[in-house]
Design a protein around this motif. Structure first.
Motif, PDB file in Angstrom:
ATOM      1  N   ALA A   1      -4.661 -27.661   7.622  1.00  0.00           N
ATOM      2  CA  ALA A   1      -5.688 -28.540   8.228  1.00  0.00           C
ATOM      3  C   ALA A   1      -6.624 -29.120   7.185  1.00  0.00           C
ATOM      4  O   ALA A   1      -7.531 -29.908   7.512  1.00  0.00           O
ATOM      5  N   GLY A   2      -6.460 -28.730   5.922  1.00  0.00           N
ATOM      6  CA  GLY A   2      -7.269 -29.273   4.852  1.00  0.00           C
ATOM      7  C   GLY A   2      -8.650 -28.678   4.741  1.00  0.00           C
ATOM      8  O   GLY A   2      -9.553 -29.308   4.155  1.00  0.00           O
ATOM      9  N   LYS A   3      -8.845 -27.464   5.250  1.00  0.00           N
ATOM     10  CA  LYS A   3     -10.173 -26.858   5.231  1.00  0.00           C
ATOM     11  C   LYS A   3     -10.458 -26.228   3.877  1.00  0.00           C
ATOM     12  O   LYS A   3      -9.558 -25.756   3.182  1.00  0.00           O
ATOM     13  N   THR A   4     -11.786 -26.174   3.552  1.00  0.00           N
ATOM     14  CA  THR A   4     -12.222 -25.579   2.295  1.00  0.00           C
ATOM     15  C   THR A   4     -12.399 -24.079   2.459  1.00  0.00           C
ATOM     16  O   THR A   4     -12.399 -23.551   3.581  1.00  0.00           O
ATOM     17  N   ASN A   5     -12.595 -23.365   1.333  1.00  0.00           N
ATOM     18  CA  ASN A   5     -12.832 -21.924   1.381  1.00  0.00           C
ATOM     19  C   ASN A   5     -14.097 -21.597   2.178  1.00  0.00           C
ATOM     20  O   ASN A   5     -14.169 -20.601   2.902  1.00  0.00           O
ATOM     21  N   LYS A   6     -15.131 -22.443   2.041  1.00  0.00           N
ATOM     22  CA  LYS A   6     -16.379 -22.192   2.742  1.00  0.00           C
ATOM     23  C   LYS A   6     -16.176 -22.297   4.257  1.00  0.00           C
ATOM     24  O   LYS A   6     -16.659 -21.470   5.042  1.00  0.00           O
ATOM     25  N   GLN A   7     -15.396 -23.335   4.680  1.00  0.00           N
ATOM     26  CA  GLN A   7     -15.131 -23.500   6.099  1.00  0.00           C
ATOM     27  C   GLN A   7     -14.293 -22.336   6.641  1.00  0.00           C
ATOM     28  O   GLN A   7     -14.534 -21.830   7.746  1.00  0.00           O
ATOM     29  N   ILE A   8     -13.296 -21.922   5.853  1.00  0.00           N
ATOM     30  CA  ILE A   8     -12.443 -20.814   6.288  1.00  0.00           C
ATOM     31  C   ILE A   8     -13.265 -19.535   6.415  1.00  0.00           C
ATOM     32  O   ILE A   8     -13.113 -18.769   7.378  1.00  0.00           O
ATOM     33  N   ALA A   9     -14.165 -19.296   5.447  1.00  0.00           N
ATOM     34  CA  ALA A   9     -15.006 -18.093   5.487  1.00  0.00           C
ATOM     35  C   ALA A   9     -15.889 -18.091   6.733  1.00  0.00           C
ATOM     36  O   ALA A   9     -16.063 -17.072   7.404  1.00  0.00           O
ATOM     37  N   HIS A  10     -16.440 -19.245   7.063  1.00  0.00           N
ATOM     38  CA  HIS A  10     -17.329 -19.328   8.223  1.00  0.00           C
ATOM     39  C   HIS A  10     -16.560 -19.053   9.521  1.00  0.00           C
ATOM     40  O   HIS A  10     -17.031 -18.340  10.410  1.00  0.00           O
ATOM     41  N   GLU A  11     -15.321 -19.615   9.612  1.00  0.00           N
ATOM     42  CA  GLU A  11     -14.555 -19.483  10.842  1.00  0.00           C
ATOM     43  C   GLU A  11     -13.981 -18.081  11.025  1.00  0.00           C
ATOM     44  O   GLU A  11     -13.812 -17.610  12.153  1.00  0.00           O
ATOM     45  N   THR A  12     -13.649 -17.426   9.941  1.00  0.00           N
ATOM     46  CA  THR A  12     -13.023 -16.100  10.032  1.00  0.00           C
ATOM     47  C   THR A  12     -14.006 -14.959   9.895  1.00  0.00           C
ATOM     48  O   THR A  12     -13.645 -13.787  10.084  1.00  0.00           O
ATOM     49  N   GLY A  13     -15.243 -15.245   9.502  1.00  0.00           N
ATOM     50  CA  GLY A  13     -16.246 -14.203   9.367  1.00  0.00           C
ATOM     51  C   GLY A  13     -16.084 -13.338   8.132  1.00  0.00           C
ATOM     52  O   GLY A  13     -16.494 -12.164   8.136  1.00  0.00           O
ATOM     53  N   ILE A  14     -15.472 -13.875   7.084  1.00  0.00           N
ATOM     54  CA  ILE A  14     -15.343 -13.112   5.829  1.00  0.00           C
ATOM     55  C   ILE A  14     -15.995 -13.901   4.724  1.00  0.00           C
ATOM     56  O   ILE A  14     -16.293 -15.088   4.869  1.00  0.00           O
ATOM     57  N   THR A  15     -16.220 -13.269   3.573  1.00  0.00           N
ATOM     58  CA  THR A  15     -16.876 -13.944   2.453  1.00  0.00           C
ATOM     59  C   THR A  15     -15.908 -14.892   1.764  1.00  0.00           C
ATOM     60  O   THR A  15     -14.672 -14.765   1.873  1.00  0.00           O
ATOM     61  N   GLN A  16     -16.509 -15.842   0.990  1.00  0.00           N
ATOM     62  CA  GLN A  16     -15.673 -16.772   0.238  1.00  0.00           C
ATOM     63  C   GLN A  16     -14.845 -16.037  -0.829  1.00  0.00           C
ATOM     64  O   GLN A  16     -13.706 -16.424  -1.112  1.00  0.00           O
TER      65      GLN A  16
END
Length: 906
Positions: free
Chosen positions: A858-873
Motif C-alpha cells: 500500500a506504500g505506507k511508511t514505517n511511521k504509518q505502519i508503527a501507528h497502525e500496528t501499535g509497535i515502535t518504528q
C-alpha cells in the motif's frame, strides 16, 4: 679423435671377407607391408650384423634415410641412448642436423619421451621413409632405457620403422605389435646357412674345394653357424689338411673356443699371439695406442697381419688402420690369454695415460677404474661430473663413483655432491639425504645475527647448501626451506645459471606456501627473465612453473593457463621438444572448465610427469586430473584404480602431499559409492598422516591437514554430525579467504554448503553455495561443483536460479555467460527475469510479516505502519529486516514486487 670414435658407432661396420648373398632373407624383409619393427635375435656369430648392414645398403639405395647406432655399455643409460640416436640422425641426413644441433646445444635436459616425440614429429614432417638400426641391443638391460625404445614405437609415424639386432630376445613389450602384424622376426633358425650357402662361403670365400661328404660333415656339426664355418675355414686353410680337421671336428670336439685355440691361434707366431693377448682388453685398436699398451713399435704391422689373416677385425669409421675385435673373438682372447693381475693393471694404466693425453676423459676413467688408479679416476670424474649431469647421464656417473673405494670418495667432497645429485635426479631423495649427511652442510649465515639471510661465499659450502635446498625442494619439505623466504638475493649474478635456478625456485616455493603470493609472483617473474637472459632455459621453465602454480592457487586460471602454455612454447623453441610438466597443469585447468576432450589430450602429453617432474605439484595435478577425468567418463570405481597408482608413488618416494591428496580424493569416490565404512578407514589414515602438519594461521596454510579436514567434514555431514563438521571447516574458510586461496576457499564453501543442506538449513546452504559460485566466476570454475556436490544437485540448481533472478544478496555480480555454463552442467535452462521462475521463500512468513508486507504494497511508511500496528518504528525496522532476508531482497519496492508475484500477503 672423439668425433671419430662417436661417428664410428653411427655408421654400419665395414664387412671384410666374402659375404654370401642371401636374397631369401632380404625378400622376407621386403615381401610384406612395411613393418614397424624388424627384430633379428640369435647368439653371437650368426651373421646378424651382416644382415643389418646389407639391409642398410638396400634401403639407402632406395633413397631412404637410414640411422645407425652400434650400442655399447654407455647406451644402457637412457639419456646416453637418446643422445646417440639424435646425434646419429644428424649424421645420417642433413634434414635432421638442425634438430640434433639444438638438442645437443640444450644439454639434453629435456624429458626423453618428449624429445623422441618431437623427433618423430620431424620424421613425419620430412616425409621420407626413415629406418633406425640399433645393433647389439643385448647390451641394454636398464628398464628405463628399454622403456625409452618402447616410446619410439609408441610415437612412430607411418614412414618410420625400427630394426634391432640382439643376442637374446629383447625385453620389449611387442605383443600388441605382433597382433597387428607389425613385426618381422628373424631367429637363429632363420639365419643359419643352408648347405648350398655353406658351400659358397667355404669355396668362394676361402678357396676350399669340399666334396658333398665333407660339406655334410661340416654343416652338420656347425649347424649352419656362420662363425663356426669361418673357424673351420680358417683352421683348414692354415693346416691344409681339411680331412684331418673334419675328423677332429666330427670326433665330438665341437667347441668353438677350442677350435680357435688349437686351429686358429695355435698356428700363429709367438709375437702375434703376444700382441693378441696384450690388446685383448682394448675397445679400440689404434696403432699408436697399441704401441703404448704393448710397449712396442710394430703395432701397425701386426694389425695389417691380422687383417690379412682375416682374424675377426672390424674397421672403425673411415680412419685407416683403426679396428675393433669382433665381440666373440674378443671374449675368446680375454679367456684364452688370461693375464695375471699386475700385468692387466699395467696395460690399463698405459691405456689410461694415452687417453688422458688425448683429452678423452670418459675412456681414461674406464681404464683407470680397471687399473685401480682410484685417485686418477676420481680427479677425472671431478672434471666431467657437471657435464654428465647436464646430459642426464646419471646412471653411468653413479656407476663410476660407486666403483671407487669409500675412502677415496670420502676424500673428494665434490664426488659426494655429484653422487647426491645423481640420486636426487633419479628421485631417490632418501639416498641423496644420506650422502648429504656425510658433507659439512653450512647453516645460512646472518650479518652479526641480523636479517637478511646471506649465502655462503665459499664455493664448496655454496655447492652443499644449494644441494641441501634442492633436496628439500624435490622432497616437498616446505618447513625445511621456509627460512629461505627472507634470503638476501644480492650477488645472485655470481652464481652459475644452474645454481641460480635452484636458489630462485626454492625461494619462490617458500613464498607460495607461506602465503606470500605477491612476493612469489614478483620473484617468479624476475627469475624467469633472469634465466632467459642467461639462456638457462631449463631454469626459466621451472621458475615459470612456480609462477603458474601461484596463479592457480589464487584462482586466476586464465593467467595460469597462459603461463603453462608459454612454458610449452619455451621448451619447444629451445629444446626442440616439450616437457610433460606444463601439460599436467593444463589438463587440470581444461578439466575444471569441463572441456573433457582437451583435458584428455593434455593428459596424453603429460604422460611421464610422475617419472620426470621434480615439481610435486605437477605430479599431483597429473594423477588427480587423471582420476577425476576417469570418474567423469567411466565412474568412481574406475577412478579408484588411478588413485591407487598415485598412492604407490607417494609411498615409495616419500611424497606425503601426493599421498594425502590421493587419499582425500579416494574418500570422495568411496563416499559417492555409498561405501562409508571404507571412506571412514581412509579418513582415519589421513588423520594419522597429517597430525604433524602446521597449525593454521594467517601466515601458514596447512596443506596436508586441510585435505584431512575436508574429507572428515564430508564423512561427518553424511553421518549427520553437522555442527562438528562445520566447526572443523570454519577456521579454514576464514584463512582461505584471507590468504586469497580461491580454489581452496571454493571447496571449503561447498563442504559447508553440504553440511548445512544435510541439516535442512537450505537457505544458509544456498548462501554459502552462492558465495562459491561468485568466487569461482572469475576463474570459470565448473567441474568442482559437480564433483564435490554429488547428491546435492537440486541445491545447486536452486542457487543458480536465485542468482540468475537477482535474488541473492551479499555476493559479487556473476557474469551471465559463466552462470549459463554452470547451469548447463547441471542440466538447467535459465530464463532470467521471468516471474514464473520465482519461488516462495524457504522459511514461511509470520502473521506479523504478512501484515507488514500488505502495508508495503500500500506504500505506507514505517511511521504509518508503527501507528497502525501499535509497535515502535525500531521494531518495524527489525521486522522488515527479517522479511527482506526471507525474500532475498534489498528494499521495500522489491519486497512489494515479490509479494505481488508470489501471492505471499493474501
Amino acid at each position: 679423435m672423439e668425433q671419430v670414435l662417436d661417428s664410428a658407432r653411427f655408421r654400419p661396420p665395414h664387412v671384410r671377407g666374402y659375404v654370401v648373398s642371401r636374397p631369401n632373407l632380404q625378400a622376407a624383409l621386403d615381401g610384406r607391408t612395411r613393418a614397424l619393427l624388424t627384430l633379428a635375435h640369435a647368439p653371437a656369430g650368426y651373421g646378424k650384423t651382416i644382415l643389418l648392414t646389407e639391409r642398410y645398403r638396400v634401403l639407402v639405395g632406395r633413397g631412404e634415410v637410414c640411422v645407425w647406432v652400434s650400442l655399447d655399455d654407455m647406451d644402457a643409460d637412457p639419456q646416453t641412448l637418446l643422445t646417440s640416436i639424435i646425434a646419429a640422425s644428424g649424421i645420417a641426413d642433413a634434414r635432421y642436423e638442425g634438430f640434433a644441433a639444438e638438442f645437443l646445444k640444450a644439454g639434453g635436459g629435456s624429458a626423453p619421451e618428449m624429445v623422441l616425440s618431437a623427433l618423430m614429429n620431424v620424421v613425419d614432417q620430412v616425409g621420407v621413409n626413415v629406418t633406425l638400426f640399433l645393433e647389439d641391443f643385448h647390451t641394454i638391460e636398464n628398464v628405463e632405457t628399454i622403456s625409452l625404445v618402447e616410446v619410439i614405437l609408441k610415437y612412430a609415424p607411418a614412414n618410420f620403422c625400427l630394426v634391432v639386432s640382439s643376442r637374446s630376445v629383447p625385453d620389449l613389450n611387442i605383443a600388441a605389435l605382433k597382433v597387428r602384424d607389425q613385426v618381422v622376426e628373424m631367429s637363429a633358425r632363420d639365419l643359419r646357412f643352408s648347405e648350398s650357402e655353406a658351400r659358397e662361403f667355404l669355396g668362394d670365400g676361402y678357396g676350399l674345394a669340399v666334396d658333398q661328404s665333407q660339406l655334410g660333415a661340416i654343416h652338420r656339426y656347425t649347424d649352419g653357424w656362420a662363425i663356426g664355418l669361418q673357424v673351420a675355414a680358417i683352421a683348414s686353410s692354415n693346416s691344409n689338411e681339411l680331412d684331418r680337421f673334419i675328423e677332429n671336428f666330427t670326433a665330438g670336439n665341437a667347441d668353438v673356443m677350442e677350435f680357435l685355440a688349437r686351429d686358429v691361434i695355435g698356428n700363429l707366431s709367438d709375437s702375434t699371439k703376444k700382441f693378441l693377448g696384450d690388446t685383448a682388453d682394448l675397445d679400440l685398436l689404434v696403432p699408436e695406442l697399441c704401441d703404448v699398451v704393448t710397449e712396442s713399435s710394430d703395432s701397425d704391422a701386426k694389425l695389417e697381419e691380422l687383417v690379412r689373416l682375416n682374424l675377426f677385425l672390424q674397421p672403425v669409421g673411415e680412419e685407416a688402420g683403426w679396428y675393433r675385435y669382433h665381440h666373440l673373438f674378443r671374449d675368446f682372447l680375454k679367456q684364452h690369454f688370461q693375464a695375471d693381475e699386475p700385468t692387466s693393471k699395467r696395460r690399463h694404466t698405459l691405456a689410461h695415460g694415452w687417453y688422458c693425453s688425448k683429452g678423452l676423459d670418459e675412456q681414461a676413467i674406464n681404464h683407470a677404474l680397471r687399473a685401480e688408479l682410484w685417485e686418477e679416476a676420481a680427479v677425472a670424474m671431478e672434471r666431467v661430473w657437471r657435464s654428465f649431469l647436464s646430459l642426464y647421464r646419471i646412471g653411468q656417473l653413479e656407476g663410476w663413483i660407486r666403483r671407487l673405494p669409500e675412502g677415496i670418495v670420502s676424500q673428494h667432497p665434490e664426488l659426494r655432491i655429484a653422487l647426491a645429485w645423481t640420486l636426487l635426479l633419479g628421485r631417490r631423495v632418501g639416498d641423496a639425504r644420506n650422502v648429504l649427511k656425510t658433507l659439512d652442510v653450512p647453516t645460512v649465515r646472518t650479518d652479526e645475527g641480523r636479517e637478511p639471510l646471506v649465502l655462503p661465499s665459499d664455493p664448496l659450502e655454496l655447492e652443499t647448501f644449494l644441494l641441501d635446498a634442492a633436496i628439500d625442494y624435490v622432497a616437498d619439505d616446505i618447513d625445511a626451506i621456509a627460512y629461505l623466504s627472507e634470503l638476501d638475493m644480492t650477488g645472485i649474478e655470481r652464481l652459475s645459471p644452474f645454481h641460480q635456478g635452484i636458489l630462485l625456485d626454492v625461494v619462490i616455493y617458500a613464498h607460495i606456501f607461506s602465503g606470500s603470493m605477491d612476493k612469489a609472483s614478483r620473484l617468479a617473474e624476475f627469475a624467469t627473465n633472469l634465466q632467459l637472459e642467461s639462456q638457462n632455459f631449463l631454469g626459466a621453465i621451472y621458475a615459470s612453473v612456480l609462477k603458474g602454480v601461484g596463479y592457480n592457487i589464487s584462482g586466476d586460471l586464465d593467467a595460469a593457463r597462459n603461463t603453462f602454455l608459454s612454458i610449452s612454447e619455451l621448451a619447444t623453441a629451445n629444446f626442440q621438444s616439450d616437457f610433460p610438466m606444463p601439460h599436467a597443469f593444463l589438463a587440470e585447468i581444461d578439466y575444471e572448465r569441463n572441456d573433457l576432450d582437451a583435458a584428455e589430450a593434455q593428459l596424453h602429453l603429460a604422460a611421464g610427469t610422475h617419472n620426470r617432474s621434480s615439481a610435486i605439484d605437477a605430479v599431483i595435478a597429473y594423477f588427480l586430473t587423471d582420476a577425476r577425468h576417469v570418474r567423469a567418463k567411466y565412474g568412481a570405481r574406475e577412478a579408484l584404480d588411478v588413485l591407487a597408482k598415485a598412492e604407490i608413488v607417494g609411498k615409495q618416494e616419500g611424497h606425503k602431499r601426493l599421498l594425502v591428496h590421493a587419499l582425500a580424493e579416494r574418500v570422495v569416490c568411496l563416499a559417492s559409492l555409498g561405501r562409508r565404512d571404507d571412506a571412514a578407514a581412509i579418513v582415519d589414515e589421513l588423520d594419522q598422516i597429517t597430525q604433524t602438519d602446521k597449525e593454521i594461521s594467517h601466515r601458514t596454510w596447512p596443506r596436508l591437514r586441510s585435505q584431512f579436514v575436508r574429507a572428515k567434514a564430508l564423512l561427518l555431514s553424511l553421518e549427520g554430525h553437522i555442527e562438528e563438521a562445520r566447526s572443523l571447516l570454519a577456521p579454514f574458510l576464514v584463512e582461505a579467504e584471507a590468504a586469497g586461496r580461491v580454489g581452496a576457499l571454493i571447496k571449503f564453501l561447498l563442504s559447508d554448503a553440504r553440511a548445512l543442506a544435510m541439516a535442512n538449513k537450505e537457505d544458509r546452504a544456498i548462501r554459502q553455495l552462492a558465495k562459491a559460485i561468485s568466487r569461482g566466476a572469475s576463474g570459470r570454475y565448473l567441474r568442482v561443483f559437480l564433483d564435490q556436490l554429488w547428491g546435492a544437485e537440486d541445491l545447486v540448481r536452486e542457487t543458480i536460479r536465485r542468482i540468475d533472478q537477482g535474488r541473492m544478496r551479499g555476493i559479487s555480480p556473476v557474469p551471465q555467460v559463466y552462470l549459463a555454463e554452470l547451469a548447463s552442467l547441471f542440466d538447467l535452462e535459465l530464463r532470467a527475469g521471468q516471474e514464473a521462475e520465482l519461488s516462495a521463500p524457504i522459511e514461511p512468513l509470520t502473521a506479523r510479516e504478512k501484515t507488514l508486507l500488505l502495508a508495503l504494497k500500500a506504500g505506507k511508511t514505517n511511521k504509518q505502519i508503527a501507528h497502525e500496528t501499535g509497535i515502535t518504528q525500531n521494531t518495524v525496522a527489525w521486522h522488515l529486516k527479517n522479511l527482506f532476508a526471507k525474500l532475498n531482497v534489498n528494499n521495500r519496492t522489491a519486497a512489494a514486487n515479490a509479494a505481488q508475484f508470489l501471492d505471499l500477503a493474501d
